[in-house]
Write a protein that holds these residues in place. Structure first.
Motif, PDB file in Angstrom:
ATOM      1  N   PHE A  73       0.831  -1.216   0.000  1.00  0.00           N
ATOM      2  CA  PHE A  73       0.000   0.000   0.000  1.00  0.00           C
ATOM      3  C   PHE A  73       0.862   1.262   0.000  1.00  0.00           C
ATOM      4  N   ASP A  74       0.265   2.384  -0.441  1.00  0.00           N
ATOM      5  CA  ASP A  74       1.046   3.628  -0.525  1.00  0.00           C
ATOM      6  C   ASP A  74       1.088   4.421   0.785  1.00  0.00           C
ATOM      7  N   LEU A 114      -1.207   6.310   2.137  1.00  0.00           N
ATOM      8  CA  LEU A 114      -1.926   7.590   2.141  1.00  0.00           C
ATOM      9  C   LEU A 114      -3.259   7.494   2.881  1.00  0.00           C
ATOM     10  N   ASN A 150      -0.855  -0.132  -4.068  1.00  0.00           N
ATOM     11  CA  ASN A 150      -0.143   0.914  -4.810  1.00  0.00           C
ATOM     12  C   ASN A 150       1.212   1.135  -4.136  1.00  0.00           C
ATOM     13  N   PRO A 151       2.175   0.236  -4.391  1.00  0.00           N
ATOM     14  CA  PRO A 151       3.439   0.294  -3.639  1.00  0.00           C
ATOM     15  C   PRO A 151       4.283   1.524  -3.977  1.00  0.00           C
ATOM     16  N   VAL A 152       5.029   2.004  -2.997  1.00  0.00           N
ATOM     17  CA  VAL A 152       5.893   3.176  -3.222  1.00  0.00           C
ATOM     18  C   VAL A 152       7.370   2.784  -3.307  1.00  0.00           C
ATOM     19  N   ASN A 153       7.683   1.490  -3.134  1.00  0.00           N
ATOM     20  CA  ASN A 153       9.075   1.055  -3.258  1.00  0.00           C
ATOM     21  C   ASN A 153       9.139  -0.296  -3.954  1.00  0.00           C
ATOM     22  N   GLN A 184      11.718   4.507  -0.455  1.00  0.00           N
ATOM     23  CA  GLN A 184      10.686   5.320   0.186  1.00  0.00           C
ATOM     24  C   GLN A 184       9.836   4.424   1.080  1.00  0.00           C
ATOM     25  N   PRO A 207       6.020   3.948   3.046  1.00  0.00           N
ATOM     26  CA  PRO A 207       4.659   4.490   3.132  1.00  0.00           C
ATOM     27  C   PRO A 207       4.446   5.154   4.500  1.00  0.00           C
ATOM     28  N   THR A 254       0.401   2.988   7.274  1.00  0.00           N
ATOM     29  CA  THR A 254      -0.219   1.736   6.833  1.00  0.00           C
ATOM     30  C   THR A 254      -1.063   1.213   7.992  1.00  0.00           C
TER      31      THR A 254
END
Length: 301
Positions: free
Chosen positions: A120-121, A123, A134-137, A264, A266, A269
């Protein structure tokens, strides 16, 4: 008798899964890891050294042992290592999962895959099972890719996602937030602790128990298995320091941006665990209870 093949048995979760299941007569455990068996408890199960990146070795192992269940806990989990070594990360987290699944399909084995909140991102945490990934890494991306492969499997499958697992490992090189805070404060060292990331930390014993419940019920689908307390690393560090009567003035609150890390993270989470509570009877301990348990388990100096 349920025959269970566990990958990543030298890791923290792997260790507790091996201990939990091999202590019960209903299970026959085959533990696998890279290289030698590094667990203190060496009896009561079979250990097989296997490189999960070796397709024929993986498939031979599954054919030879014919497991009823495969718990795939082996992974490259350090986000910064994954960012630096993307090929290795993809090999271990994605390609190896495909090899294991192909073996599982031939053996007709139930497949339980361990995943992460980093899909997950961050957010809009805490997250439910059906929320959009929606991964950020790169670590998160590799786990999303592996989840997709699992979801297409021709055998019954489950995905257990978890968050910031902590506990006492046999391997003394593996530290966790509790031992990290304890050892630094006992040495009167100053610590920078992040106060703008939120997680629901998970006691490893609770996670192992949750996995056991999934395989016992052959419960299919995605399950969020974590603790309930939404905490920042700073909150956790404060609880550790207060419990041990150590000096909290050694802490410095910092933003995550003050650390230069390749991957990066998240921001927020954490999990909503209603589904696991309802369908599995999952009942994790509070962080305070987990903290006490970990401190009691630590070997005396």
């Amino acid at each position: 008798m349920m025959k269970v093949l566990i990958t990543g048995s030298n890791g923290l979760l792997g260790q507790y899964l091996v201990e939990l299941l091999s202590s019960l007569p209903a299970y026959e455990v085959i533990a696998t890891g890279r290289g030698a068996n590094r667990l203190r408890m060496q009896k009561g199960y079979q250990y097989e050294s296997v490189n999960l990146a070796d397709e024929s070795a993986v498939k031979r192992l599954i054919e030879r042992t014919a497991p009823d269940v495969i718990i795939h806990a082996g992974a490259m989990t350090q986000a910064d290592d994954c960012e630096r070594s993307k090929d290795a990360c993809w090999m271990v987290n994605v390609t190896a999962t495909r090899y294991l699944l192909q073996g599982a399909e031939k053996a007709g084995a139930f497949f339980l895959f361990l995943s992460t909140d980093f899909v997950f991102d961050g957010l809009s945490g805490p997250y439910k099972e059906e929320d959009a990934v929606n991964p950020v890494n790169y670590y998160g991306a590799s786990k999303v890719a592996a989840e997709r492969i699992v979801k297409q499997a021709k055998v019954p499958w489950a995905i257990a996602r978890t968050v910031l697992v902590y506990g006492v490992a046999d391997d003394p090189r593996r530290s966790n937030i509790i031992t990290w805070v304890k050892s630094n404060l006992e040495q009167k060292k100053k610590l920078k602790v992040v106060n703008d990331q939120w997680r629901t930390p998970t006691l490893v014993q609770d996670l192992a128990e949750g996995c056991k419940r999934i395989i016992d019920k052959k419960a299919e689908g995605i399950f969020h298995l974590s603790g309930k307390d939404m905490l920042t690393p700073y909150d956790m560090a404060m609880q550790v320091a207060n419990y041990l009567n150590l000096d909290t003035k050694l802490f410095e609150k910092v933003d995550a941006s003050s650390f230069k890390q390749p991957a990066q993270r998240p921001a927020k989470t954490g999990f909503v665990i209603d589904k696991a509570e309802r369908e599995l009877g999952f009942a994790p301990r509070s962080f305070e209870e987990g903290l006490k348990l970990v401190i009691e388990q630590l070997p005396e100096k």
